[in-house]
Design a protein around this motif. Structure first.
Motif, PDB file in Angstrom:
ATOM      1  N   SER A 194      73.723  21.248 -19.529  1.00  0.00           N
ATOM      2  CA  SER A 194      73.938  20.917 -20.933  1.00  0.00           C
ATOM      3  C   SER A 194      73.012  19.781 -21.344  1.00  0.00           C
ATOM      4  O   SER A 194      72.567  18.974 -20.527  1.00  0.00           O
ATOM      5  CB  SER A 194      75.398  20.524 -21.181  1.00  0.00           C
ATOM      6  N   ILE A 195      72.730  19.685 -22.636  1.00  0.00           N
ATOM      7  CA  ILE A 195      71.781  18.692 -23.131  1.00  0.00           C
ATOM      8  C   ILE A 195      72.289  17.267 -22.930  1.00  0.00           C
ATOM      9  O   ILE A 195      71.494  16.329 -22.784  1.00  0.00           O
ATOM     10  CB  ILE A 195      71.453  18.965 -24.616  1.00  0.00           C
ATOM     11  N   ARG A 196      73.596  17.084 -22.884  1.00  0.00           N
ATOM     12  CA  ARG A 196      74.128  15.737 -22.671  1.00  0.00           C
ATOM     13  C   ARG A 196      73.872  15.244 -21.258  1.00  0.00           C
ATOM     14  O   ARG A 196      73.887  14.031 -21.003  1.00  0.00           O
ATOM     15  CB  ARG A 196      75.621  15.693 -22.979  1.00  0.00           C
ATOM     16  N   ALA A 197      73.631  16.175 -20.326  1.00  0.00           N
ATOM     17  CA  ALA A 197      73.310  15.794 -18.950  1.00  0.00           C
ATOM     18  C   ALA A 197      71.798  15.787 -18.711  1.00  0.00           C
ATOM     19  O   ALA A 197      71.266  14.864 -18.089  1.00  0.00           O
ATOM     20  CB  ALA A 197      73.993  16.750 -17.970  1.00  0.00           C
ATOM     21  N   THR A 198      71.095  16.801 -19.211  1.00  0.00           N
ATOM     22  CA  THR A 198      69.650  16.890 -18.972  1.00  0.00           C
ATOM     23  C   THR A 198      68.835  16.063 -19.953  1.00  0.00           C
ATOM     24  O   THR A 198      67.758  15.564 -19.609  1.00  0.00           O
ATOM     25  CB  THR A 198      69.185  18.353 -19.059  1.00  0.00           C
ATOM     26  N   GLY A 199      69.338  15.927 -21.197  1.00  0.00           N
ATOM     27  CA  GLY A 199      68.585  15.243 -22.236  1.00  0.00           C
ATOM     28  C   GLY A 199      68.192  13.818 -21.907  1.00  0.00           C
ATOM     29  O   GLY A 199      67.012  13.447 -22.002  1.00  0.00           O
ATOM     30  N   PRO A 200      69.148  12.963 -21.492  1.00  0.00           N
ATOM     31  CA  PRO A 200      68.796  11.577 -21.176  1.00  0.00           C
ATOM     32  C   PRO A 200      67.748  11.464 -20.074  1.00  0.00           C
ATOM     33  O   PRO A 200      66.867  10.596 -20.139  1.00  0.00           O
ATOM     34  CB  PRO A 200      70.136  10.973 -20.732  1.00  0.00           C
ATOM     35  N   LEU A 201      67.830  12.304 -19.046  1.00  0.00           N
ATOM     36  CA  LEU A 201      66.852  12.261 -17.963  1.00  0.00           C
ATOM     37  C   LEU A 201      65.456  12.579 -18.484  1.00  0.00           C
ATOM     38  O   LEU A 201      64.472  11.928 -18.112  1.00  0.00           O
ATOM     39  CB  LEU A 201      67.243  13.257 -16.858  1.00  0.00           C
TER      40      LEU A 201
ATOM     41  N   LYS B 134      81.402  22.089 -25.869  1.00  0.00           N
ATOM     42  CA  LYS B 134      82.832  22.316 -25.655  1.00  0.00           C
ATOM     43  C   LYS B 134      83.065  23.234 -24.447  1.00  0.00           C
ATOM     44  O   LYS B 134      83.949  22.987 -23.624  1.00  0.00           O
ATOM     45  CB  LYS B 134      83.457  22.943 -26.911  1.00  0.00           C
ATOM     46  N   ILE B 135      82.279  24.298 -24.335  1.00  0.00           N
ATOM     47  CA  ILE B 135      82.483  25.265 -23.247  1.00  0.00           C
ATOM     48  C   ILE B 135      82.132  24.646 -21.897  1.00  0.00           C
ATOM     49  O   ILE B 135      82.888  24.760 -20.927  1.00  0.00           O
ATOM     50  CB  ILE B 135      81.651  26.540 -23.485  1.00  0.00           C
ATOM     51  N   SER B 136      80.981  23.993 -21.808  1.00  0.00           N
ATOM     52  CA  SER B 136      80.540  23.416 -20.531  1.00  0.00           C
ATOM     53  C   SER B 136      81.494  22.320 -20.059  1.00  0.00           C
ATOM     54  O   SER B 136      81.763  22.187 -18.859  1.00  0.00           O
ATOM     55  CB  SER B 136      79.113  22.870 -20.651  1.00  0.00           C
TER      56      SER B 136
ATOM     57  N   TYR C  82      69.170   5.945 -21.778  1.00  0.00           N
ATOM     58  CA  TYR C  82      70.351   6.782 -21.987  1.00  0.00           C
ATOM     59  C   TYR C  82      70.879   7.266 -20.646  1.00  0.00           C
ATOM     60  O   TYR C  82      70.111   7.597 -19.735  1.00  0.00           O
ATOM     61  CB  TYR C  82      70.017   7.962 -22.898  1.00  0.00           C
ATOM     62  N   ARG C  83      72.192   7.321 -20.557  1.00  0.00           N
ATOM     63  CA  ARG C  83      72.835   7.746 -19.313  1.00  0.00           C
ATOM     64  C   ARG C  83      73.289   9.193 -19.430  1.00  0.00           C
ATOM     65  O   ARG C  83      73.952   9.551 -20.409  1.00  0.00           O
ATOM     66  CB  ARG C  83      74.042   6.849 -19.012  1.00  0.00           C
ATOM     67  N   PRO C  84      72.956  10.021 -18.440  1.00  0.00           N
ATOM     68  CA  PRO C  84      73.397  11.428 -18.506  1.00  0.00           C
ATOM     69  C   PRO C  84      74.899  11.554 -18.323  1.00  0.00           C
ATOM     70  O   PRO C  84      75.529  10.745 -17.628  1.00  0.00           O
ATOM     71  CB  PRO C  84      72.647  12.076 -17.328  1.00  0.00           C
TER      72      PRO C  84
ATOM     73  N   ALA D 126      78.546  15.353 -14.428  1.00  0.00           N
ATOM     74  CA  ALA D 126      78.687  16.810 -14.314  1.00  0.00           C
ATOM     75  C   ALA D 126      79.164  17.177 -12.916  1.00  0.00           C
ATOM     76  O   ALA D 126      78.572  16.761 -11.918  1.00  0.00           O
ATOM     77  CB  ALA D 126      77.372  17.495 -14.619  1.00  0.00           C
ATOM     78  N   ARG D 127      80.231  17.940 -12.857  1.00  0.00           N
ATOM     79  CA  ARG D 127      80.746  18.437 -11.581  1.00  0.00           C
ATOM     80  C   ARG D 127      80.165  19.803 -11.253  1.00  0.00           C
ATOM     81  O   ARG D 127      79.962  20.147 -10.092  1.00  0.00           O
ATOM     82  CB  ARG D 127      82.283  18.510 -11.641  1.00  0.00           C
ATOM     83  N   THR D 128      79.872  20.589 -12.300  1.00  0.00           N
ATOM     84  CA  THR D 128      79.365  21.942 -12.122  1.00  0.00           C
ATOM     85  C   THR D 128      77.937  22.043 -12.654  1.00  0.00           C
ATOM     86  O   THR D 128      77.505  21.229 -13.481  1.00  0.00           O
ATOM     87  CB  THR D 128      80.243  22.960 -12.872  1.00  0.00           C
ATOM     88  N   ASN D 129      77.224  23.062 -12.214  1.00  0.00           N
ATOM     89  CA  ASN D 129      75.862  23.284 -12.694  1.00  0.00           C
ATOM     90  C   ASN D 129      75.853  23.647 -14.184  1.00  0.00           C
ATOM     91  O   ASN D 129      74.910  23.322 -14.904  1.00  0.00           O
ATOM     92  CB  ASN D 129      75.183  24.387 -11.890  1.00  0.00           C
ATOM     93  N   THR D 130      76.903  24.325 -14.633  1.00  0.00           N
ATOM     94  CA  THR D 130      76.993  24.688 -16.053  1.00  0.00           C
ATOM     95  C   THR D 130      76.938  23.442 -16.926  1.00  0.00           C
ATOM     96  O   THR D 130      76.213  23.395 -17.921  1.00  0.00           O
ATOM     97  CB  THR D 130      78.294  25.470 -16.337  1.00  0.00           C
ATOM     98  N   ARG D 131      77.697  22.422 -16.552  1.00  0.00           N
ATOM     99  CA  ARG D 131      77.700  21.163 -17.290  1.00  0.00           C
ATOM    100  C   ARG D 131      76.384  20.406 -17.096  1.00  0.00           C
ATOM    101  O   ARG D 131      75.872  19.757 -18.014  1.00  0.00           O
ATOM    102  CB  ARG D 131      78.873  20.306 -16.823  1.00  0.00           C
ATOM    103  N   GLU D 132      75.822  20.505 -15.899  1.00  0.00           N
ATOM    104  CA  GLU D 132      74.579  19.801 -15.595  1.00  0.00           C
ATOM    105  C   GLU D 132      73.411  20.333 -16.426  1.00  0.00           C
ATOM    106  O   GLU D 132      72.459  19.610 -16.712  1.00  0.00           O
ATOM    107  CB  GLU D 132      74.263  19.933 -14.098  1.00  0.00           C
TER     108      GLU D 132
END
Length: 471
Positions: free
Chosen positions: A435-442, A94-96, A422-424, A427-433
Motif C-alpha cells: 500500500s502507498i502508506r507503506a511504500t510511499g514514505p520509503l 481500508k482493504i489492506s 516520513y515513516r512507513p 505492515a504485517r502482510t505483503n498486501t499492506r506492505e
C-alpha cells in the motif's frame, strides 16, 4: 453587451429564459449490447449562450459549496483537486488494513439506474434550501429546473419536443454539481459503514473479524440505505450491483451469505470493475493486470502491422495514445506489486518501445527508454507516488487525506536524522506492505533533497521525471 445584460437580468430576477432550457439529447454508446437502450448515456447539447449563464452560476455555487465545506469528504467526483485514483486509494487503504488486521472486509459496489435522469426537482430544491441556498438564488434554480424541454437525435432523426419533469442535464455545467448536492447525504445514512463515492458510483466498505457478524451488520445497515433510495426516488440497478468479500489468501473461503438491498439479492463476485480498475478478493490486482495486458498486446499488434509505413514520430505518438494510458491510469495503486505479477506488462512495454525505436527483438531496452525519454512501469509508479506525497506535503490534497503520512518528529520529540522523514505504516502482510502508506514514505525519502524542495508541483514533477529517466 446584450449577453451580459441577459445574464445580469436573469440573476437579478431569478428567471432563466425558456429558450436556454431546451436541449438536443444525443445518446452516446457506453458498452455492452448496442441494441439495449440501457447501454447508452443521454448527453444534453444545450444552446451555446446557456453555457455562459450556467458557468456564471456554477462559479457562484461552487464557491459557496467549497467555502461552506458542504460536499461530504468521501465524495471524489466532479471536484477540483480530486481524482478517480483517490477513491481507489481510499478503498485500497481500508482493504489492506483489514487484511493486515486479519479481518474479513466487504465492498459493495452499487450501480444506480439512470441516476442523473431520475433526480426529483422538489427534493433537490429542498436540499439546496437546507444547505442555505434560499431566496432569489433558490428561485433561480427553481426556474432553471422547471419548464425544461428536449428533443432526441438518433440516427439522423429528431424526435418531437418533450417536457422534462425529472433529472439534471448531463453535458451541462451545473448538472454534475447539482447531482452531488442531491446525493450528498447518502454518506450520512450509516455511522458504521464507510462510503467511497465518485458521483453516482457508490462503494460501501465494512470489515469485521467474524464473517457472520460482518454480513449481519451490513444487512441491517443496508435497510437504512434502501430507505434512503426510496425517499430520494433513486432506483438500484440490480444486474450491475455486486459485492466482494475481501480476505487474505490464507483465509478459508467463508460460507456465502446473502446481502439484500431494496428487496433484491446482491450478487457476490470474486472481482469487479470500479472506476476503470478491476479489484479482486485478495487485492492482488491480477485481474486488472491481465485485462490491460490483453488491451496492450492487441494495440501492439496494430502498431506492428503498420510500423514499416510510419516514421518514428508517428509510432511514438501511437505509443502515447494506445499503450501509455493503460500503464499510467492509477499506476501508483496496482503497480505496487510483486515483480512476477507485473512481468507480463514489463515484457509488453519493452516489446512496444523496441517497435517504436525500430530496434531488434533482443535489443537492450534501458538506452531506448532514455533515448525516447520514456519511463518504464516501475518509474511511472515512482513518479505518481512522488507527486502524490509532494501534494500531501504542500497541502494540495483534499482534506480527507490530512494525516495520511506521519513524520518521524510526530512520533517522538527527540531529534534524530529521521525526524524530518516520513515513516512507513507498519505492515504485517505483503498486501499492506504494497500500500502507498507503506511504500510511499520509503520512496519519498530516497528522492534527492533538491528535488523534494521544488517550489511548484510542475517543477517537482519535471525534475523527478528527468531524474528517473536517467536512472
Amino acid at each position: 453587451m446584450p449577453l451580459t445584460e441577459i445574464i445580469n437580468c436573469s440573476l437579478a430576477h431569478g428567471i432563466v429564459p425558456d429558450q436556454l432550457k431546451s436541449a438536443k439529447v444525443v445518446p452516446i454508446f457506453k458498452k455492452g449490447e448496442k441494441d439495449s437502450l440501457a447501454n447508452y448515456r443521454p448527453i444534453s447539447v444545450l444552446p451555446y449562450f446557456a453555457k455562459f449563464l450556467e458557468k456564471v452560476m456554477y462559479d457562484r455555487l461552487s464557491s459557496y459549496v467549497n467555502k461552506a465545506n458542504l460536499i461530504h469528504p468521501s465524495q471524489h467526483g466532479f471536484q477540483t483537486g480530486h481524482s478517480t485514483f483517490m477513491a481507489l486509494l481510499d478503498m485500497e487503504e481500508k482493504i489492506s488494513k483489514a487484511i493486515d488486521n486479519n479481518e474479513y472486509s466487504i465492498g459493495i459496489f452499487i450501480d444506480l439506474a439512470k441516476a442523473f435522469d431520475t433526480v426529483d426537482h422538489s427534493i433537490l430544491l429542498k436540499k439546496m434550501s437546507n444547505f442555505g441556498i434560499r431566496g432569489l438564488q433558490l428561485k433561480w434554480f427553481q426556474s432553471y429546473l422547471s419548464e425544461r424541454t428536449q428533443k432526441v437525435l438518433c440516427n439522423g432523426s429528431l424526435s418531437p419536443l418533450g417536457h422534462i419533469t425529472y433529472g439534471v442535464p448531463q453535458g451541462s455545467n451545473l448538472g454534475p454539481l447539482l447531482f452531488l448536492l442531491y446525493i450528498n447525504d447518502l454518506a450520512n445514512v450509516s455511522t458504521i459503514l464507510h462510503f467511497i463515492l465518485f458521483a453516482d458510483d457508490t462503494n460501501i466498505f465494512y470489515s469485521n473479524r467474524s464473517c457472520t457478524s460482518l454480513m449481519e451488520i451490513v444487512n441491517i445497515e443496508l435497510t437504512l440505505i434502501s430507505k434512503w433510495f426510496v425517499a430520494n426516488r433513486l432506483t438500484l440497478n440490480v444486474e450491475k450491483t455486486n459485492f466482494i468479500n475481501f480476505k487474505s489468501h490464507r483465509k478459508i473461503k467463508p460460507i456465502n451469505l446473502a446481502l439484500t438491498l431494496e428487496g433484491s439479492i446482491i450478487r457476490q463476485v470474486d472481482s469487479t470493475k470500479f472506476l476503470g480498475v478491476f479489484l479482486d478478493q485478495h487485492l492482488s490486482w491480477k485481474t486488472h493486470i491481465n485485462y490491460i495486458s490483453q488491451k496492450i498486446a492487441k494495440n501492439i499488434g496494430i502498431i506492428s502491422r503498420i510500423s514499416y509505413l510510419l516514421p518514428k514520430t508517428i509510432r511514438l505518438n501511437l505509443y502515447y495514445s494506445l499503450i501509455l494510458p493503460y500503464l499510467n491510469y492509477c499506476n501508483l495503486i496496482w503497480a505496487s506489486n510483486y515483480e512476477s505479477r507485473l512481468h507480463k506488462l514489463t515484457i509488453l512495454q519493452k516489446k512496444a518501445i523496441r517497435l517504436i525505436q525500430g530496434a531488434s527483438r533482443d535489443a537492450h531496452t534501458a538506452p531506448i527508454f532514455r533515448d525516447l525519454n520514456l519511463l518504464n512501469l516501475k518509474q511511472i509508479r515512482n513518479l505518481q507516488i512522488g507527486e502524490f506525497i509532494y501534494r500531501f506535503e504542500h497541502k494540495l490534497l483534499p482534506a480527507s487525506f490530512a494525516g495520511y503520512f506521519t513524520l518521524g518528529s510526530q512520533i517522538h520529540s527527540h531529534f534524530t536524522r529521521r525526524a524530518s522523514s516520513y515513516r512507513p505504516a507498519k505492515a504485517r502482510t505483503n498486501t499492506r506492505e504494497f500500500s502507498i502508506r507503506a511504500t510511499g514514505p520509503l520512496l519519498w525519502n530516497s528522492i534527492p533533497l533538491e528535488i523534494r524542495l521544488s517550489k511548484t508541483r510542475h517543477e517537482f514533477k519535471k525534475r523527478l521525471r528527468c531524474f528517473l529517466v536517467q536512472e
